[in-house]
Design an enzyme around this catalytic site. Structure first.
Site, PDB file in Angstrom:
ATOM      1  NE  ARG A 193       3.011   8.363  -7.174  1.00 51.34           N
ATOM      2  CZ  ARG A 193       2.627   8.512  -6.026  1.00 51.34           C
ATOM      3  NH1 ARG A 193       3.550   9.391  -5.732  1.00 51.34           N
ATOM      4  NH2 ARG A 193       1.915   8.429  -5.035  1.00 51.34           N
TER       5      ARG A 193
ATOM      6  CE  LYS B  35      -4.512  -0.250  -2.600  1.00 51.64           C
ATOM      7  NZ  LYS B  35      -3.801   1.095  -2.549  1.00 51.64           N
TER       8      LYS B  35
END
Length: 492
Positions: free
Chosen positions: A347, A273
């Site tokens: 996920r 990130k």
């Protein structure tokens, strides 16, 4: 804090501070107040000191006609019944106003407040929840922390039957206690709040409530079971991943299951990130935190239901063992996933947890909660969490629960049209679906692991915490929605 209820008239209660709310304009004064008190308020209105504007406060010392030492007026800013969200904001202003005084005891007269689609018990429950929540503080690491407020007892004045009023206040404060636990875990720094720390907190929670049992799975155990997706995320950290399973038995029948994403810090992994605001990635475990908080609230309430709650915890770090874009992993369900972006890790941990809870518990319904996508923040902002479901009845139950308590959700599409974005030439699916409809394709990914069960997914990326500045911090959402949903199932 001691929260109590009383059916006394406002003039009779001997407290340090009595709170009365007045509508916009403050033209209609409650008949329940003595004539001399109404005259005092009228003078303040005529002199322009109080107008009943939204969240305006006026503190009056030694008010005529009252046994209370202080009278705190708070404006609603409306001349019509409030919606639940506006009422919660009003309650927070009431709590803040009382806390700014030196009062050790306070009472709030609720006799002149109307809230849309809420009966007297609902108003009392949400008032208690909001007042208790407004007192939350997280300052254990601050050397200059402000002293605790003097307030020790808060009384709600209600005309409801005593038993019903007491039950409503207990429900509100139980939900606030759950929110406080969720906030504590979310706000805790990531060098302290790691997967092993969550296990310690889970053990403490289970020890506090006889109806609650705890099982844990280590990363090694998860690997032996075949949780390749979860382990692909966890192995990038020096700290092992952990899975916690709470079992609450308060009723009969198949349990409802909650599954919370607990990425205790998310660097993005190899798909690193940007550095700006990366400190807020400690909040990537707020789905797990909300499961902790909901479990606590359910235990406090003693709901007559069966519940299984799974917290799947890991750090997403970029060391030499971390997953790479292009890796293919096999999930517990047997399906394979091509990892195209290691920052779509939530996920991956969730899909194995969803399969596990179905295999082991055969739940009647499964709700997963996750700070899953930045796309959800763009779509809905900070006001509503996205609600996806393969069962319209379950989706509606969650949405109704959110509306009832002001912790609102919004229905999102889960059409097959989006599924093809997850196609992979090398595996059964990819873990991302491209730049379009990112929150939807993330939900579509999870739906592939929940085809045989009634399932809903809450994307709370926009609601779980407040970003930036002095107001930064976990919100405790969606503990109110989840608890209200379970209360409704239990007929409470």
């Amino acid at each position: 804090m001691d929260y109590t209820v009383s059916s006394k008239q406002p003039a009779q209660l001997k407290v340090d501070c009595l709170v009365v709310t007045l509508n916009k304009g403050a033209e209609t004064l409650p008949a329940a107040l003595p004539e001399e008190t109404r005259a005092l308020i009228s003078d303040c209105v005529k002199d322009g000191d109080f107008k009943g504007s939204k969240h305006q406060t006026l503190l009056l010392q030694r008010p005529a006609g009252l046994a209370a030492r202080r009278l705190l007026l708070v404006g609603t800013g409306s001349d019509a019944p409030l919606n639940v969200v506006a009422f919660l904001q009003l309650a927070a202003s009431v709590a803040k106003g009382v806390a700014s005084t030196g009062a050790k005891s306070a009472a709030w007269w609720l006799g002149n407040i109307e809230v849309k689609e809420q009966d007297g018990a609902g108003v009392l429950r949400e008032a208690a929840r909001a007042v208790a929540d407004a007192g939350y503080r997280y300052d254990i690491y601050r050397g200059d922390a402000a002293p605790a407020p003097a307030l020790k007892r808060f009384t709600f004045l209600s005309e409801l039957p005593a038993a019903q009023a007491k039950k409503a206040v207990a429900a509100g404060t139980a939900i606030a206690a759950g929110m406080a636990l969720a906030k504590d875990l979310g706000n805790c720094p990531p060098n302290v709040c790691h997967p092993d720390y969550l296990v310690e907190q889970a053990k403490a929670l289970a020890a506090a409530y006889p109806a609650l049992k705890l099982k844990t799975l280590s990363e090694k155990q998860a690997e032996k079971l075949g949780m390749g997706a979860f382990c692909s995320v966890a192995r990038g950290s020096e700290r092992d991943g952990q899975i916690m399973i709470f079992e609450y038995q308060g009723g009969k029948g198949d349990p409802v299951a909650l599954v919370g994403k607990g990425i205790t810090f998310d660097t993005g992994g190899i798909s690193l990130k940007p550095g700006a605001s990366m400190d807020e990635m400690k909040y990537d475990m707020c789905g797990a935190a909300s499961v902790f908080g909901t479990v606590k609230a359910v235990c406090e309430l003693g709901l007559p239901i069966n519940l299984v709650a799974v917290v799947v915890a890991a750090e997403n770090m970029p060391d030499g063992r971390a997953s790479r874009p292009g890796d293919i992993v096999r999930t517990l369900s047997g399906q394979t996933v091509e990892i195209l972006n290691t920052d779509a890790e939530g996920r991956l941990v969730l899909c194995d947890a969803l399969t596990y809870v179905q295999q082991k518990y055969e739940p009647s319904a499964v709700v997963d909660i996750a700070t899953l996508t930045g796309a959800c923040v763009i779509a809905l902002g900070a006001h509503a969490q996205a609600v996806y479901a393969n069962d319209a009845e379950l989706a509606q139950a969650l949405l109704v629960a959110g509306d009832e308590c002001g912790d609102r959700g919004w229905p999102m599409p889960l059409w097959d049209d989006y599924q093809e974005q997850l196609d992979s030439p090398f595996a059964d699916m990819a873990n991302i679906g491209g730049p379009k409809a990112g929150s939807i394709t993330a939900a579509c990914f999870l739906s592939r692991f929940t085809k045989e069960v009634s399932w809903a997914h809450l994307d709370i990326a926009g609601t779980a915490w407040v970003s930036g500045g002095k107001q930064k911090g976990a919100t405790g959402r969606p503990v109110p929605m989840l608890t209200r949903y379970l209360m409704n199932l239990a007929g409470q």
